[in-house]
Design a protein around this motif. Sequence first.
Motif, short mmCIF file in Angstrom:
data_model
loop_
_atom_site.label_atom_id
_atom_site.label_comp_id
_atom_site.label_asym_id
_atom_site.label_seq_id
_atom_site.Cartn_x
_atom_site.Cartn_y
_atom_site.Cartn_z
N MET A 161 3.67 -1.47 -4.96
CA MET A 161 4.05 -2.06 -6.24
C MET A 161 2.81 -2.54 -7.02
N GLN A 162 1.83 -3.09 -6.31
CA GLN A 162 0.60 -3.54 -6.96
C GLN A 162 -0.13 -2.38 -7.65
N ARG A 163 -0.11 -1.22 -7.00
CA ARG A 163 -0.78 -0.05 -7.56
C ARG A 163 0.04 0.62 -8.66
N GLY A 164 1.30 0.22 -8.81
CA GLY A 164 2.16 0.80 -9.85
C GLY A 164 2.50 2.25 -9.62
N GLU A 165 2.56 2.64 -8.35
CA GLU A 165 2.74 4.06 -8.03
C GLU A 165 4.14 4.59 -8.31
N SER A 166 5.11 3.69 -8.44
CA SER A 166 6.47 4.17 -8.72
C SER A 166 6.58 4.79 -10.11
#
Length: 199
Positions: A22-27
């Motif tokens: 979630m921190q990396r915004g991969e979704s």
Amino acid sequence: MFKKLLFITRPLRYSIDRFFYMQRGESSSLLPLKNKYKNKPMLVVGNGPSLNDTPFESFVGIPAIGMNKIDLLYPQTDWRPSFVLTANTLVVKQHWQSMLETGIDIYLSSKSRFFVPGNAKNKFKYFLSNSNSDFSRDITKGIGSAGTVTYTALQFAYYCGANPVILFGVDHSFKMDGNPNEIKKRESEDVNHFHPDYF
């Protein structure tokens, strides 16, 4: 002892994976798939030996999800999947470089990041595996885990809005001995998959 430790630490490991995912915004890489194939047929293509008897030329242009080492099939046909999923870290470890050479979008389980060299990590897209097996209707929030990438593919197909979803190459038989998820060195041709050198 090691297996017991893995089981006990599972909730913590999945929570840490979720946090960094979630921190990396991969979704965000999954958002374009929402209803992309709404009310269109979609193929979910396994890796069983029956693929060698499948008339792939009849399916060119039909949305399809390939899995794992499906690119080993490409020299035999002009057919290509819309994208490829891999949840198995051993497959990623063995095959990540070949996957990148295809030019097709590859979605890996986020835990596979550890098996891809730093300069190649951003060339893949990632999905999050949940610690439970609940079927996910929104893959941006995680995928239900059930020991097979086929289950992952069905959740992707649902998110894409596909209807109907057609499975082939999922042969439901495995000629080997050993325990589930056990890593073994194979000394002969692989008869469980469409290619003799699959594993």
